[in-house]
Write a protein that holds these residues in place. Structure first.
Motif, PDB file in Angstrom:
ATOM      1  N   ASN A  56      -9.469   5.692  -3.076  1.00 10.14           N
ATOM      2  CA  ASN A  56      -9.565   7.014  -2.479  1.00 10.14           C
ATOM      3  C   ASN A  56      -8.145   7.568  -2.541  1.00 10.14           C
ATOM      4  O   ASN A  56      -7.218   6.906  -2.071  1.00 10.14           O
ATOM      5  CB  ASN A  56     -10.038   6.908  -1.022  1.00 10.14           C
ATOM      6  CG  ASN A  56     -10.449   8.245  -0.439  1.00 10.14           C
ATOM      7  OD1 ASN A  56     -11.472   8.795  -0.804  1.00 10.14           O
ATOM      8  ND2 ASN A  56      -9.652   8.760   0.489  1.00 10.14           N
ATOM      9  N   THR A  59      -4.338  11.574  -0.569  1.00 12.25           N
ATOM     10  CA  THR A  59      -4.447  12.892   0.052  1.00 12.25           C
ATOM     11  C   THR A  59      -5.835  13.168   0.629  1.00 12.25           C
ATOM     12  O   THR A  59      -6.070  14.260   1.150  1.00 12.25           O
ATOM     13  CB  THR A  59      -4.105  13.979  -0.979  1.00 12.25           C
ATOM     14  OG1 THR A  59      -4.865  13.740  -2.183  1.00 12.25           O
ATOM     15  CG2 THR A  59      -2.626  13.967  -1.311  1.00 12.25           C
ATOM     16  N   SER A  60      -6.761  12.198   0.542  1.00 12.61           N
ATOM     17  CA  SER A  60      -8.114  12.393   1.056  1.00 12.61           C
ATOM     18  C   SER A  60      -8.383  11.422   2.192  1.00 12.61           C
ATOM     19  O   SER A  60      -8.108  10.223   2.067  1.00 12.61           O
ATOM     20  CB  SER A  60      -9.157  12.170  -0.042  1.00 12.61           C
ATOM     21  OG  SER A  60      -9.008  13.120  -1.076  1.00 12.61           O
ATOM     22  N   GLN A  63     -14.645  10.385   1.680  1.00  9.39           N
ATOM     23  CA  GLN A  63     -15.329  10.699   0.426  1.00  9.39           C
ATOM     24  C   GLN A  63     -15.533  12.208   0.265  1.00  9.39           C
ATOM     25  O   GLN A  63     -15.467  12.732  -0.868  1.00  9.39           O
ATOM     26  CB  GLN A  63     -16.708  10.029   0.381  1.00  9.39           C
ATOM     27  CG  GLN A  63     -16.766   8.611   0.897  1.00  9.39           C
ATOM     28  CD  GLN A  63     -17.122   8.532   2.368  1.00  9.39           C
ATOM     29  OE1 GLN A  63     -16.459   9.107   3.226  1.00  9.39           O
ATOM     30  NE2 GLN A  63     -18.185   7.787   2.662  1.00  9.39           N
ATOM     31  N   GLU A  65     -13.689  14.724   1.461  1.00  9.54           N
ATOM     32  CA  GLU A  65     -12.440  15.396   1.099  1.00  9.54           C
ATOM     33  C   GLU A  65     -12.036  15.073  -0.334  1.00  9.54           C
ATOM     34  O   GLU A  65     -11.477  15.925  -1.034  1.00  9.54           O
ATOM     35  CB  GLU A  65     -11.325  14.998   2.067  1.00  9.54           C
ATOM     36  CG  GLU A  65     -10.062  15.826   1.878  1.00  9.54           C
ATOM     37  CD  GLU A  65      -9.113  15.728   3.049  1.00  9.54           C
ATOM     38  OE1 GLU A  65      -8.519  16.756   3.423  1.00  9.54           O
ATOM     39  OE2 GLU A  65      -8.945  14.612   3.598  1.00  9.54           O
ATOM     40  N   MET A  66     -12.350  13.871  -0.783  1.00 13.61           N
ATOM     41  CA  MET A  66     -12.020  13.521  -2.166  1.00 13.61           C
ATOM     42  C   MET A  66     -12.757  14.404  -3.155  1.00 13.61           C
ATOM     43  O   MET A  66     -12.188  14.824  -4.168  1.00 13.61           O
ATOM     44  CB  MET A  66     -12.358  12.052  -2.441  1.00 13.61           C
ATOM     45  CG  MET A  66     -12.115  11.645  -3.901  1.00 13.61           C
ATOM     46  SD  MET A  66     -12.425   9.900  -4.203  1.00 13.61           S
ATOM     47  CE  MET A  66     -12.106   9.821  -5.982  1.00 13.61           C
ATOM     48  N   TRP A  67     -14.030  14.728  -2.882  1.00  7.74           N
ATOM     49  CA  TRP A  67     -14.885  15.330  -3.895  1.00  7.74           C
ATOM     50  C   TRP A  67     -15.165  16.817  -3.705  1.00  7.74           C
ATOM     51  O   TRP A  67     -15.687  17.452  -4.627  1.00  7.74           O
ATOM     52  CB  TRP A  67     -16.211  14.570  -3.972  1.00  7.74           C
ATOM     53  CG  TRP A  67     -16.048  13.204  -4.546  1.00  7.74           C
ATOM     54  CD1 TRP A  67     -16.141  12.014  -3.890  1.00  7.74           C
ATOM     55  CD2 TRP A  67     -15.728  12.871  -5.904  1.00  7.74           C
ATOM     56  NE1 TRP A  67     -15.903  10.965  -4.750  1.00  7.74           N
ATOM     57  CE2 TRP A  67     -15.653  11.468  -5.998  1.00  7.74           C
ATOM     58  CE3 TRP A  67     -15.506  13.632  -7.050  1.00  7.74           C
ATOM     59  CZ2 TRP A  67     -15.368  10.804  -7.196  1.00  7.74           C
ATOM     60  CZ3 TRP A  67     -15.221  12.978  -8.244  1.00  7.74           C
ATOM     61  CH2 TRP A  67     -15.155  11.590  -8.310  1.00  7.74           C
ATOM     62  N   SER A  71     -10.541  20.523  -2.175  1.00 10.40           N
ATOM     63  CA  SER A  71      -9.627  19.430  -1.843  1.00 10.40           C
ATOM     64  C   SER A  71      -9.555  18.362  -2.932  1.00 10.40           C
ATOM     65  O   SER A  71      -8.773  17.410  -2.805  1.00 10.40           O
ATOM     66  CB  SER A  71     -10.021  18.785  -0.503  1.00 10.40           C
ATOM     67  OG  SER A  71     -11.399  18.471  -0.458  1.00 10.40           O
ATOM     68  N   ASP A  73      -8.216  16.524  -5.942  1.00  8.56           N
ATOM     69  CA  ASP A  73      -6.778  16.479  -6.239  1.00  8.56           C
ATOM     70  C   ASP A  73      -6.514  15.655  -7.506  1.00  8.56           C
ATOM     71  O   ASP A  73      -6.063  14.502  -7.424  1.00  8.56           O
ATOM     72  CB  ASP A  73      -6.057  15.880  -5.026  1.00  8.56           C
ATOM     73  CG  ASP A  73      -4.544  15.933  -5.139  1.00  8.56           C
ATOM     74  OD1 ASP A  73      -4.035  16.359  -6.193  1.00  8.56           O
ATOM     75  OD2 ASP A  73      -3.871  15.524  -4.169  1.00  8.56           O
ATOM     76  N   GLN A 144     -11.945  18.576   6.640  1.00 13.99           N
ATOM     77  CA  GLN A 144     -12.113  17.310   7.343  1.00 13.99           C
ATOM     78  C   GLN A 144     -11.011  17.122   8.397  1.00 13.99           C
ATOM     79  O   GLN A 144      -9.959  17.744   8.333  1.00 13.99           O
ATOM     80  CB  GLN A 144     -12.096  16.163   6.339  1.00 13.99           C
ATOM     81  CG  GLN A 144     -13.205  16.239   5.301  1.00 13.99           C
ATOM     82  CD  GLN A 144     -14.593  16.221   5.911  1.00 13.99           C
ATOM     83  OE1 GLN A 144     -14.997  15.236   6.515  1.00 13.99           O
ATOM     84  NE2 GLN A 144     -15.339  17.325   5.755  1.00 13.99           N
TER      85      GLN A 144
END
Length: 388
Positions: A56, A59-60, A63, A65-67, A71, A73, A144
């Motif tokens: 991950n 910066t997330s 899950q 915020e990652m995708w 957001s 990155d 988030q």
């Protein structure tokens, strides 16, 4: 927080020896065309020894915020996967979330394509995780939360969510999510395999209440019948999880498991799984230094046994998994509420992380600047990967 307590309880239960037999495929329900042992072993033999981390980006916080589009990155992803490449890792286990797909199926698939392009440029294959019973039970799209200082995975979220997993009215959406992604990436050799459901039953009372969704997810995935193998990881060994583990073992093409124990107990689990299934195995979560699960003890053993090794955590970041499951340390009762109401703006997460880094990290390998927590670990990882 409840889910953090459950993770701690989970570790304590993992310390209990394995007494029941997992060799129940003949009696346990098998859904669809599970690969034969021969096919599974042939597939595994075609790959280099699998080593890597659960990924991950720093910066997330979870899950979602990652995708999410705003957001996502790729710059950080590219940089951090480059560090993974440098130490010889060839696989990352990566969590998805159905809510991001529900908002925009094409948007998520486009970002997954971009992610896979980046990973492939670093010689890394991806194991995607579709569903998850850990930890925040009410996931939502949008911005988030900030990390709670010093707290392990303070905003990680379940997929689909505690109540949602029981809602059969949601099943058509979850089915479409499962089949759309697996179908879209079927035949894509950048996708190593599909991990259908992370730690089913974690924090659930009873744990087997997640079994109906797990069975449906398995059916939906088998209906697609992808070229990549399917797996469901076993993660805890006690009577409450017998049914979940038996189903998971019987319906996995490749056996995957989690184990954060010291090496002697890990060997017991490995020996039992090897003797009862004779399938290739990958440990998809391990390495918690203060629990005695370390690269120095486990990484060479997994390589010697030809068991894939995927530790938790690559780069220290917003998930704050350098702290242990029972964090925060020294903040006292009521800290969580006080943090949210009173001091959230006082301690930006980056500053707090720098100021309070524990002497021994729980998970993770690199700091956000690319420096290693322990250079001797880096040397070991590189050497073992070069040798295998």
């Amino acid at each position: 927080m409840f889910y953090q307590k459950m993770k701690k309880i989970g570790f304590l239960l993992l310390m209990v020896p394995v007494f029941y037999s997992l060799n129940t495929a003949s009696a346990q329900e098998v859904i669809g065309d599970v690969w034969s042992v021969e096919k599974a072993n042939d597939w595994y033999a075609q790959h280099d020894w699998i080593s890597g981390a659960n990924f991950n980006p720093s910066t997330s916080i979870n899950q979602i915020e990652m995708w999410q589009d705003f957001s996502f990155d790729p710059e950080t992803i590219d940089r951090e996967l480059g560090w993974a490449e440098d130490i010889g890792f060839n696989t990352m286990r990566v969590y998805l979330h159905y809510l991001v797909w529900a908002r925009s199926p094409e948007g998520l698939k486009n970002r997954m394509e971009q992610f896979l392009e980046i990973a492939d440029s670093h010689g890394i294959k991806i194991m995607f995780v579709l569903f998850d019973d850990v930890w925040g039970n009410d996931p939502n799209l949008g911005e988030q939360p900030d990390p709670i200082p010093g707290v392990h995975n303070s905003a990680w979220v379940e997929s689909p969510g505690h109540d949602q997993r029981l809602d059969e009215a949601l099943y058509p959406v979850l089915k479409a999510y499962t089949q759309d992604l697996i179908s879209h990436f079927d035949g894509d050799d950048r996708v190593l395999m599909w991990d259908l459901y992370n730690e089913p039953g974690n924090g659930k009372n009873p744990p087997a209440s997640s079994l109906p969704l797990l069975k449906n997810v398995t059916q939906w995935a088998r209906d697609v019948n992808p070229t990549q193998p399917l797996t469901i990881g076993m993660w805890i060994w006690n009577d409450s999880f017998d049914e979940l583990n038996e189903f998971s073992a019987a319906n996995s093409d490749i056996i995957t498991f989690h184990d954060y124990n010291p090496i002697d107990q890990t060997k017991e689990v490995v020996e039992r799984l090897q003797s009862e299934h004779n399938r290739p195995m990958i440990c998809t979560e391990y390495m918690a230094r203060t629990n005695g699960s370390k690269f120095q003890t486990h990484f060479p053993y997994f390589a010697e046994q030809n068991i894939g090794a995927i530790n938790w955590g690559l780069v220290s970041g917003k998930t704050q998994t350098i702290y242990s499951w029972d964090s925060p340390r020294g903040y006292g009762e009521g800290f969580y509420q006080r943090w949210r109401e009173e001091v959230r703006e006082v301690y930006p997460w980056e500053d707090h992380l720098k100021a309070s880094e524990p002497d021994v990290w729980f998970h993770d390998i690199f700091r956000r600047d690319g420096s290693a927590f322990d250079t001797t670990e880096i040397e070991l990882i590189k050497r073992i990967n070069e040798e295998n």
